[in-house]
Design a protein around this motif. Structure first.
Motif, PDB file in Angstrom:
ATOM      1  N   TYR A  98      -6.527  -2.716   9.319  1.00  0.00           N
ATOM      2  CA  TYR A  98      -5.617  -1.899   8.517  1.00  0.00           C
ATOM      3  C   TYR A  98      -6.100  -1.719   7.071  1.00  0.00           C
ATOM      4  O   TYR A  98      -7.023  -2.393   6.616  1.00  0.00           O
ATOM      5  CB  TYR A  98      -4.210  -2.490   8.536  1.00  0.00           C
ATOM      6  N   GLU A 101      -2.738  -2.288   0.743  1.00  0.00           N
ATOM      7  CA  GLU A 101      -1.311  -2.076   0.542  1.00  0.00           C
ATOM      8  C   GLU A 101      -1.086  -0.745  -0.166  1.00  0.00           C
ATOM      9  O   GLU A 101      -1.747  -0.418  -1.158  1.00  0.00           O
ATOM     10  CB  GLU A 101      -0.724  -3.221  -0.286  1.00  0.00           C
ATOM     11  N   THR A 103       2.097   2.596  -0.543  1.00  0.00           N
ATOM     12  CA  THR A 103       3.442   3.091  -0.209  1.00  0.00           C
ATOM     13  C   THR A 103       3.578   4.594  -0.449  1.00  0.00           C
ATOM     14  O   THR A 103       4.671   5.124  -0.473  1.00  0.00           O
ATOM     15  CB  THR A 103       4.519   2.353  -1.035  1.00  0.00           C
ATOM     16  N   TYR A 109       3.419   1.475   8.574  1.00  0.00           N
ATOM     17  CA  TYR A 109       4.130   0.196   8.646  1.00  0.00           C
ATOM     18  C   TYR A 109       3.938  -0.369  10.058  1.00  0.00           C
ATOM     19  O   TYR A 109       4.174   0.322  11.045  1.00  0.00           O
ATOM     20  CB  TYR A 109       5.620   0.371   8.342  1.00  0.00           C
ATOM     21  N   TYR A 110       3.507  -1.621  10.137  1.00  0.00           N
ATOM     22  CA  TYR A 110       3.241  -2.252  11.429  1.00  0.00           C
ATOM     23  C   TYR A 110       4.346  -3.251  11.758  1.00  0.00           C
ATOM     24  O   TYR A 110       4.543  -4.224  11.029  1.00  0.00           O
ATOM     25  CB  TYR A 110       1.896  -2.980  11.398  1.00  0.00           C
ATOM     26  N   GLN A 111       5.029  -3.026  12.852  1.00  0.00           N
ATOM     27  CA  GLN A 111       6.106  -3.926  13.252  1.00  0.00           C
ATOM     28  C   GLN A 111       5.597  -5.118  14.054  1.00  0.00           C
ATOM     29  O   GLN A 111       6.188  -6.194  14.033  1.00  0.00           O
ATOM     30  CB  GLN A 111       7.145  -3.153  14.075  1.00  0.00           C
ATOM     31  N   PRO A 119       5.359  -6.543   8.305  1.00  0.00           N
ATOM     32  CA  PRO A 119       6.158  -5.392   8.754  1.00  0.00           C
ATOM     33  C   PRO A 119       6.863  -4.647   7.633  1.00  0.00           C
ATOM     34  O   PRO A 119       7.122  -3.453   7.737  1.00  0.00           O
ATOM     35  CB  PRO A 119       7.153  -6.011   9.740  1.00  0.00           C
ATOM     36  N   GLN A 120       7.182  -5.342   6.546  1.00  0.00           N
ATOM     37  CA  GLN A 120       7.901  -4.696   5.446  1.00  0.00           C
ATOM     38  C   GLN A 120       6.971  -4.033   4.433  1.00  0.00           C
ATOM     39  O   GLN A 120       7.424  -3.336   3.523  1.00  0.00           O
ATOM     40  CB  GLN A 120       8.793  -5.717   4.719  1.00  0.00           C
ATOM     41  N   GLN A 121       5.672  -4.233   4.598  1.00  0.00           N
ATOM     42  CA  GLN A 121       4.686  -3.704   3.653  1.00  0.00           C
ATOM     43  C   GLN A 121       4.038  -2.435   4.189  1.00  0.00           C
ATOM     44  O   GLN A 121       3.664  -2.356   5.359  1.00  0.00           O
ATOM     45  CB  GLN A 121       3.610  -4.759   3.385  1.00  0.00           C
ATOM     46  N   GLY A 122       3.897  -1.432   3.332  1.00  0.00           N
ATOM     47  CA  GLY A 122       3.195  -0.213   3.709  1.00  0.00           C
ATOM     48  C   GLY A 122       1.699  -0.374   3.505  1.00  0.00           C
ATOM     49  O   GLY A 122       1.266  -1.091   2.596  1.00  0.00           O
ATOM     50  N   TYR A 123       0.915   0.301   4.342  1.00  0.00           N
ATOM     51  CA  TYR A 123      -0.539   0.196   4.254  1.00  0.00           C
ATOM     52  C   TYR A 123      -1.176   1.585   4.320  1.00  0.00           C
ATOM     53  O   TYR A 123      -0.634   2.497   4.957  1.00  0.00           O
ATOM     54  CB  TYR A 123      -1.097  -0.670   5.392  1.00  0.00           C
TER      55      TYR A 123
END
Length: 219
Positions: A98, A101, A103, A109-111, A119-123
């Motif tokens: 991936y 970081e 946004t 976003y990976y669950q 999961p709460q972090q955008g990449y």
């Protein structure tokens, strides 16, 4: 082509796994895992390792099948980027390889990441970008192959194009365990080596062609 594909796969998998092991663990960890019978140390793959192994296996397969190397090269090389592009979509779905970081637009976003992405972090959507660039490389190779006349010439063009692309894409990666040496990742070092190798070979071919042309003019 089945023989070539079989040989390529036979070499690609262990080479890819070996490079993954080298960049992920140190020697102490590797020996510790092996002594404990825990072989998860070999559980991943790195593209460059698989590429190098696949090329070695492919050349052996071509020799075994007694096919023309130049013709086989023109058939196979342009489509390596397509296979790679599909593989990167697999990375996107698995949540591995991936990006950093991020946004902004198109953030991913990976669950259920297999590589530890939160999961709460955008990449950054690095896998999608690399897939698109690989498709572009494929189109360039399909156009260039009509002009290549020497063994490994098209392969050298691929080394130059992907080496350049991958070197800069590495700055957008965010996954850990990348094997950083002197602030440059293992893949960037390999990219530089392939770029230099491909570029040197192309320069050599052009110099040889110029010399041959001048010799013909003198006679």
């Amino acid at each position: 082509m089945l023989i070539i594909g079989g040989f390529s796969l036979l070499f690609a998998l262990p080479f890819g796994s070996l490079l993954y092991t080298i960049v992920t663990y140190n020697l102490k960890e590797i020996f510790s895992f092996i002594l404990k019978g825990n072989f998860r140390v070999f559980g991943g793959l790195v593209f460059y390792g698989a590429l190098i192994g696949g090329i070695i296996g492919g050349i052996l397969g071509i020799r075994v099948a007694k096919l023309d190397l130049r013709t086989s090269e023109k058939i196979i090389i342009p489509y390596i980027p397509i296979g790679h592009a599909v593989g990167r979509i697999g990375c996107l779905l698995a949540g591995c390889c991936y990006g950093m970081e991020y946004t902004g637009p198109f953030a991913v976003y990976y669950q259920n990441s297999l590589a530890g992405a939160l999961p709460q972090q955008g990449y950054f959507p690095i896998q999608i970008l690399e897939s698109l660039l690989n498709i572009c490389i494929c189109l360039i190779l399909l156009k260039v192959k009509k002009k290549t006349t020497q063994n490994f010439e098209l392969l050298s063009v691929y080394f130059i194009l992907y080496g350049l692309v991958r070197f800069f894409l590495e700055f957008l990666r965010g996954d850990v365990g990348r094997g950083i040496y002197y602030n440059i990742s293992t893949s960037q070092w390999i990219s530089l080596a392939l770029f230099a190798l491909g570029g040197s070979y192309i320069i050599y071919l052009k110099a040889r062609k110029k010399t041959e042309t001048e010799s013909c003019n003198l006679t």
